[in-house]
Write a protein that holds these residues in place. Structure first.
Motif, PDB file in Angstrom:
ATOM      1  N   GLY A  47       0.743  -1.168  -0.006  1.00  0.00           N
ATOM      2  CA  GLY A  47       0.091   0.007  -0.104  1.00  0.00           C
ATOM      3  C   GLY A  47       1.009   1.274  -0.109  1.00  0.00           C
ATOM      4  O   GLY A  47       0.380   2.515   0.328  1.00  0.00           O
ATOM      5  N   GLN A  61       1.752  -2.224  -6.505  1.00  0.00           N
ATOM      6  CA  GLN A  61       0.896  -1.275  -5.595  1.00  0.00           C
ATOM      7  C   GLN A  61       0.001  -0.414  -6.685  1.00  0.00           C
ATOM      8  O   GLN A  61      -1.162  -0.146  -6.160  1.00  0.00           O
ATOM      9  CB  GLN A  61       2.117  -0.360  -5.064  1.00  0.00           C
ATOM     10  N   TRP A  64      -2.948  -2.550  -7.555  1.00  0.00           N
ATOM     11  CA  TRP A  64      -3.744  -2.652  -6.495  1.00  0.00           C
ATOM     12  C   TRP A  64      -4.595  -1.464  -6.602  1.00  0.00           C
ATOM     13  O   TRP A  64      -6.218  -1.357  -6.387  1.00  0.00           O
ATOM     14  CB  TRP A  64      -3.182  -2.713  -5.213  1.00  0.00           C
ATOM     15  N   SER A  65      -4.011  -0.271  -6.744  1.00  0.00           N
ATOM     16  CA  SER A  65      -4.767   1.053  -6.692  1.00  0.00           C
ATOM     17  C   SER A  65      -5.835   1.092  -7.729  1.00  0.00           C
ATOM     18  O   SER A  65      -7.068   1.552  -7.459  1.00  0.00           O
ATOM     19  CB  SER A  65      -3.987   2.179  -6.554  1.00  0.00           C
ATOM     20  N   LEU A  75      -9.599  -1.930   0.156  1.00  0.00           N
ATOM     21  CA  LEU A  75      -8.154  -2.396   0.321  1.00  0.00           C
ATOM     22  C   LEU A  75      -7.744  -1.905   1.819  1.00  0.00           C
ATOM     23  O   LEU A  75      -7.635  -0.762   1.996  1.00  0.00           O
ATOM     24  CB  LEU A  75      -7.376  -1.872  -0.717  1.00  0.00           C
ATOM     25  N   ILE A  77      -5.246  -1.864   5.294  1.00  0.00           N
ATOM     26  CA  ILE A  77      -3.843  -2.087   5.724  1.00  0.00           C
ATOM     27  C   ILE A  77      -4.096  -2.064   7.303  1.00  0.00           C
ATOM     28  O   ILE A  77      -4.461  -1.180   7.864  1.00  0.00           O
ATOM     29  CB  ILE A  77      -3.029  -0.933   5.307  1.00  0.00           C
ATOM     30  N   PHE A 107      -6.137   2.607  -0.838  1.00  0.00           N
ATOM     31  CA  PHE A 107      -6.056   1.888   0.336  1.00  0.00           C
ATOM     32  C   PHE A 107      -6.667   2.615   1.567  1.00  0.00           C
ATOM     33  O   PHE A 107      -6.544   4.069   1.607  1.00  0.00           O
ATOM     34  CB  PHE A 107      -4.593   1.633   0.666  1.00  0.00           C
TER      35      PHE A 107
END
Lengths: 130, 133
Positions: A47, A61, A64-65, A75, A77, A107
């Motif tokens: 993240g 990363q 994922w975003s 998402l 963390i 995230f």
């Protein structure tokens, strides 16, 4: 089916983030629901917005975003794991008296309860780790 | 309805952070009123070994926390017998972790159950959610 995903390893050093990303994409394509993706242990390093991998490599990363933005993924963390490893959002950085934050878009930082809640609410919980 | 959650601990207590951070999840999980069990197998059996003194290598000894699990309502700690034997350990090498049974006049009872690999597989199969550390 409704899934909660746990990612326990950081990007690049281990394949578990790649595998989780591929699983999430495949599940969404098949019409399944991803209730939550929870990042724990070194997995919190997925993240950071400050990763700059070589241009011919994948950008985990960022992927994922982008996936989060496209599908409205949650998402999360883990805050305890993030504090140990220096992952900060703006409000946490302020609370800790630090002058920088590094969390990637899409995230959010929250507690371990979000993982347990995911396990309760989902049909399946899948751990991607070592 | 409560779900059955199993926390699988496979790694040694020091050398990596998995054991410590697994325990942190377990302590949070206890607040959710689910049915929680822990399992120790492979090098994970060392997590509840007696006489841990990691101070010399700069690590905190977090093993006393396992003794507090009973107060969190976590009373089932399964240990795989084969993992102990493969490492030259016996049940006597493990911490005598107990809980107070509130249905039996708060009698202290052992939380640790040493079971076979076959029984462990059966317990895993019964779970709704399994977290592996």
């Amino acid at each position: 089916m409704k899934y909660t995903i746990m990612v326990n390893e950081g990007p690049y050093q281990h394949q578990s983030s790649d595998s989780a990303l591929q699983f999430v994409r495949a599940a969404l394509e098949k019409g399944h629901e991803i209730f939550r993706v929870f990042f724990y242990h070194d997995g919190v390093n997925n993240g950071t917005r400050l990763a700059v991998p070589p241009k011919d490599d994948r950008m985990l990363q960022k992927e994922w975003s982008e996936l989060a933005e496209k599908h409205g993924l949650d998402l999360v963390i883990c805050i305890a794991a993030a504090q140990r490893r220096g992952l900060m959002d703006a409000s946490e950085a302020k609370r800790q008296g630090l002058n920088a934050d590094n969390i990637a878009s899409g995230f959010r930082i929250s507690g371990l309860g979000q993982l347990i809640d995911g396990g309760i609410e989902s049909d399946r919980t899948i751990v991607f780790g070592d | 309805m409560a779900k059955k959650f199993l926390y699988l601990n496979r790694k040694a207590p020091y050398g990596t952070v998995y054991a410590l951070e697994s325990l942190e999840v377990v302590l949070i999980a206890a607040a959710f009123e689910q049915e929680v069990s822990l399992a120790f197998l492979d090098d994970g059996v060392y997590q509840i070994a007696k006489g841990q003194t990691p101070k010399a290598v700069g690590m905190k000894n977090f093993s006393p926390t396992y003794n507090a699990l009973g107060d969190y309502g976590i009373t089932k700690l399964y240990v795989e017998r084969e993992s102990l034997v493969e490492r030259g350990l016996t049940e006597d090498d493990l911490m005598p972790i107990v809980y107070e049974d509130e249905d039996d006049d708060y009698t202290e009872k052992p939380s640790v159950q040493v079971i076979s690999r076959t029984e462990m597989a059966k317990i895993m199969a019964e779970q709704d959610v399994t977290f592996s550390f």
